[in-house]
Write an enzyme that holds these catalytic residues in place. Structure first.
Site, PDB file in Angstrom:
ATOM      1  N   SER A   4     -99.250  -6.138 -79.282  1.00 17.53           N
ATOM      2  CA  SER A   4     -99.982  -6.229 -78.015  1.00 17.53           C
ATOM      3  C   SER A   4     -99.264  -5.491 -76.888  1.00 17.53           C
ATOM      4  CB  SER A   4    -100.172  -7.684 -77.606  1.00 17.53           C
ATOM      5  OG  SER A   4    -100.769  -8.411 -78.655  1.00 17.53           O
TER       6      SER A   4
HETATM    7  N1  SAM Z   1     -98.392 -11.072 -81.424  1.00 17.89           N
HETATM    8  C1  SAM Z   1     -98.388  -9.816 -82.137  1.00 17.89           C
HETATM    9  C2  SAM Z   1     -97.223  -8.947 -81.742  1.00 17.89           C
HETATM   10  O1  SAM Z   1     -96.524  -9.275 -80.819  1.00 17.89           O
HETATM   11  O2  SAM Z   1     -97.051  -7.914 -82.416  1.00 17.89           O
HETATM   12  C3  SAM Z   1     -99.622  -9.026 -82.001  1.00 17.89           C
HETATM   13  C4  SAM Z   1    -100.730  -9.622 -82.688  1.00 17.89           C
HETATM   14  S1  SAM Z   1    -102.055  -8.621 -83.098  1.00 17.89           S
HETATM   15  C5  SAM Z   1    -102.791  -8.277 -81.561  1.00 17.89           C
HETATM   16  C6  SAM Z   1    -103.085  -9.871 -83.791  1.00 17.89           C
HETATM   17  C7  SAM Z   1    -102.622 -10.340 -85.148  1.00 17.89           C
HETATM   18  O3  SAM Z   1    -103.423 -11.451 -85.494  1.00 17.89           O
HETATM   19  C8  SAM Z   1    -102.805  -9.320 -86.249  1.00 17.89           C
HETATM   20  O4  SAM Z   1    -101.597  -9.054 -86.860  1.00 17.89           O
HETATM   21  C9  SAM Z   1    -103.802  -9.979 -87.196  1.00 17.89           C
HETATM   22  O5  SAM Z   1    -103.583  -9.663 -88.549  1.00 17.89           O
HETATM   23  C10 SAM Z   1    -103.556 -11.433 -86.907  1.00 17.89           C
HETATM   24  N2  SAM Z   1    -104.630 -12.365 -87.288  1.00 17.89           N
HETATM   25  C11 SAM Z   1    -105.969 -12.213 -87.162  1.00 17.89           C
HETATM   26  N3  SAM Z   1    -106.588 -13.302 -87.623  1.00 17.89           N
HETATM   27  C12 SAM Z   1    -105.617 -14.177 -88.057  1.00 17.89           C
HETATM   28  C13 SAM Z   1    -105.627 -15.459 -88.637  1.00 17.89           C
HETATM   29  N4  SAM Z   1    -106.760 -16.125 -88.894  1.00 17.89           N
HETATM   30  N5  SAM Z   1    -104.458 -16.017 -88.938  1.00 17.89           N
HETATM   31  C14 SAM Z   1    -103.285 -15.380 -88.710  1.00 17.89           C
HETATM   32  N6  SAM Z   1    -103.224 -14.152 -88.182  1.00 17.89           N
HETATM   33  C15 SAM Z   1    -104.373 -13.557 -87.842  1.00 17.89           C
END
Ligand code: SAM
Length: 661
Positions: free
Chosen positions: A62
């Site tokens: 993000s």
């Molecule tokens: N917080 C992260 C960072 O600092 O790099 C960025 C997160 S990214 C915007 C969103 C993440 O949510 C992705 O890696 C995606 O695979 C994950 N995601 C989506 N749905 C999910 C779920 N149901 N459970 C766990 N992770 C999930």
């Protein structure tokens, strides 16, 4: 060697504090965690940019500001136990771990969960536990949590996360009925059964996929549609294929455009001939068959005004002394494709009896501080020499910088700009006050002068903010372009209809791209908000070929090879379609199955006047949602560089007139 500590300091100052974020614990954590350790190695130099970056599994780390904003919204205490859903790179988990005692984080992609676990361990974050799984179910064995943060956008708040909140706990989560646009909610559990909800504003996250989130793309396909149909095949079936720009039949496109008053046409680079030639073909049909009478382009007002005189067969304004488009990047408008169009427009205008039906050519951009100042002064000198003298004194504060206005921003430091701001506004105000007197003599010339005075006012503000807040200056530029478009429409009367030519990044609705997460808007968004269904937005794309571009700002034009598109991009998808050139309707007639599958965000390439193939992923790609960004997408698998008009190749004045090269 890159000084990451200094970049981190600048990030805190320009991206956090400048936006009003003052939470000391969060700012300290942001200055302690090395973000460069969480981004792919080829992107470390961009680690502190004000943007999300791509990571493995087509996910993103993000934008730093969003991480800070969400962490601050959690209102953490050092003793808190926190659950994060969406580990991604592990960066946000590390920020949380700096502030609280224990962090639990869940990721649905094994490759991300595993590498984040290793990375956090290596960096010494021993108060973080990473789980591979579906975070919409929470982590029941570790509940209750004092705070829960979800880093992906879902359709509804997962029940399990509410249940696993401690009383007094806070859940911060992006929720939206559309897959790529959400409101950031903060939900507080006030008692066993009561929750209070606040809306913290619009955001743009990757989808939350899981039992209580969105379904995965594969399982979202309609049951009627055989799974064997690939997305590329669906595009093939839904698009109109064509061989050459000369022969393409545009009848169906014109039907889709219907009664729209505005048609905005983009380009995926500023230097590919096919984008110019196709926009010229479509513009000609819109003019001849639908009565469009304005072409407004991403060029400066005085330059475009020169063309406007030429196509109206009025002798060039004697006050416009220099040939247009002589400033970098000259090839963007002084090229053979545009020259051909200006000749066509001139011939067309000769056939139109009423002046109101003639087509005008106008510039929307604001980079012509110097020539716009000259134009205002010259105009005033011819109609009102006394006011001209006063305006010359007032503009005097800008003239030292007029030829290199980017330096003007440094005046911020000395506060001299305050006087300048007042002076340029006063000149515009004087012009507006005298509108009736001046315009009575010659409405067109008055209109030019007024637009130039507006341009000087907006350019002064633009260069001032450029110095300290980049995304603000983007917004100011696009706001100026939109306001100029509005002025032209009103000047040309209530039946006027406008065609806009600008880059995809200005024309495609910013709300459907990564730009919106940075707080940026553009003309496409403003036009849609204002004109709604009366506007039709067309994007353009290409896979490979050649492009005219420079390697750095102000550098010479080179003909560069466009790299084949990135595997995760919309461009690669279109390249896989079994035909070279096509028009793809994205809104009106579109199969629901195609729309649904196109909605999943992909990368999109944007080449401007600068092209850096060596750092293409970071410099030229951003995430977008194509069917929400445009109403139509026009694809050329291979494109060639525009041919510039320049002194070396010109054979004589006639061939390059009206550009004067
Ligand atoms: N917080 C992260 C960072 O600092 O790099 C960025 C997160 S990214 C915007 C969103 C993440 O949510 C992705 O890696 C995606 O695979 C994950 N995601 C989506 N749905 C999910 C779920 N149901 N459970 C766990 N992770 C999930």
């Amino acid at each position: 060697m890159t000084n990451f500590a200094e970049l981190r300091r600048q990030m805190i100052e320009h991206q956090m504090i400048a936006r009003g974020l003052r939470d000391e614990a969060v700012l300290n954590a942001m200055s302690a965690v090395p973000r460069e350790a969480f981004v792919p190695s080829e992107l470390v130099e961009f680690a502190y940019n004000d943007a999300p970056l791509p990571i493995a599994a087509r996910q993103t780390i993000s934008q730093p500001y969003i991480v800070a904003l969400m962490t601050s919204a959690l209102q953490l205490k050092s003793t808190d136990r926190v659950l994060e859903v969406g580990t991604g790179s592990g960066y946000a988990a590390a920020i949380l771990a700096q502030i609280v005692g224990q962090v639990f984080t869940i990721e649905r992609h094994k490759i991300l969960a595993d590498s984040a676990r290793d990375r956090l361990q290596e960096l010494g974050f021993d108060n973080v536990e990473v789980l591979f799984g579906d975070g919409t179910r929470g982590w029941p064995s570790q509940a209750p949590f004092d705070a829960v943060v979800v880093a992906a956008g879902g359709p509804d708040v997962p029940e399990a996360l509410l249940e696993q909140l401690a009383i007094g706990g806070r859940l911060v989560i992006p929720i939206g009925s559309e897959m790529h646009r959400q409101s950031l909610l903060r939900i507080r559990r006030v008692s066993e059964d009561d929750y209070q909800q606040e809306d913290l504003g619009g955001v743009h996250f990757v989808p939350l996929i899981g039992t209580s989130g969105w379904q995965e793309e594969r399982s979202r396909q309609s049951t009627k549609e055989p799974v064997t149909v690939t997305l590329a095949e669906l595009i093939y079936q839904s698009s109109e294929h064509f061989g050459s720009i000369k022969e393409v039949n545009l009848d169906k496109l014109l039907k889709r455009i219907g009664n729209s008053r505005l048609v905005l046409m983009g380009e995926a680079s500023h230097g590919s001939a096919e984008f110019y030639e196709m926009r010229a073909r479509i513009s000609q049909e819109l003019i001849e068959k639908k009565g469009f009478n304005i072409i407004a382009v991403e060029a400066d007002w005085p330059d475009a005004n020169y063309i406007n005189h030429y196509i109206h067969n009025t002798s060039p304004d004697p006050l416009l002394e220099t040939a247009p488009f002589s400033r970098f990047p000259t090839w963007m408008w002084a090229n053979k494709s545009v020259l051909k169009l200006t000749h066509w427009l001139r011939d067309y205008n000769l056939t139109v009896a009423e002046n109101n039906h003639s087509v005008g050519f106008y510039g929307l951009d604001l980079y012509s501080l110097n020539s716009s100042i000259e134009a205002v002064l010259n105009y005033l000198e011819s109609v009102d020499p006394e006011t001209a003298e006063l305006a010359r004194v007032r503009y005097g504060c800008l003239t030292p910088w007029a030829k290199d206005p980017a330096v003007y921003g440094q005046l911020m430091l000395t506060k001299q700009y305050k006087k300048c701001e007042k002076d340029v506004l006063a000149t515009l105000r004087d012009l507006l006050k005298a509108r009736l007197n001046y315009a009575h003599a010659d409405g067109q010339r008055y209109f030019d002068a007024e637009q130039n005075a507006r341009l000087v006012t907006n350019a002064e503000r633009y260069y001032r903010t450029l110095y300290y807040a980049e995304q603000n200056s983007w917004n100011q530029r696009d706001q100026h372009m939109f306001d100029t478009l509005q002025s032209i429409l009103s000047f040309r009367g209530k039946n006027s209809k406008a065609i806009v030519w600008a880059h995809n990044s200005h024309v495609g609705d910013a709300r459907s791209t990564q730009m919106s997460a940075r707080g940026e808007f553009n003309i496409g968004q403003l036009v849609r908000e204002h004109y709604r269904r009366s506007a039709y937005l067309i994007g353009f794309g290409t896979d490979h070929g050649t492009v005219a571009a420079a390697s750095e700002w102000g550098g010479p034009m080179e003909v560069k090879q466009v790299q084949p598109a990135h595997i995760d991009s919309y461009e690669r998808l279109c390249h896989n379609v079994a035909t070279d050139n096509f028009l793809l309707p994205l809104t009106k007639p579109i199969k629901p199955a195609l729309r649904k599958r196109l909605l999943a965000e992909r990368l999109e390439r944007a080449i401007g006047v600068i092209y850096r193939p060596e750092s293409e992923l970071q410099s030229h790609y951003f995430y977008a949602c194509l069917p929400q960004q445009f109403d139509e997408y026009i694809w050329f698998d291979e494109t060639r560089a525009v041919e510039p008009l320049n002194r070396e190749t010109s054979k004589g004045v006639l061939e390059t007139f009206p550009f004067g090269f």
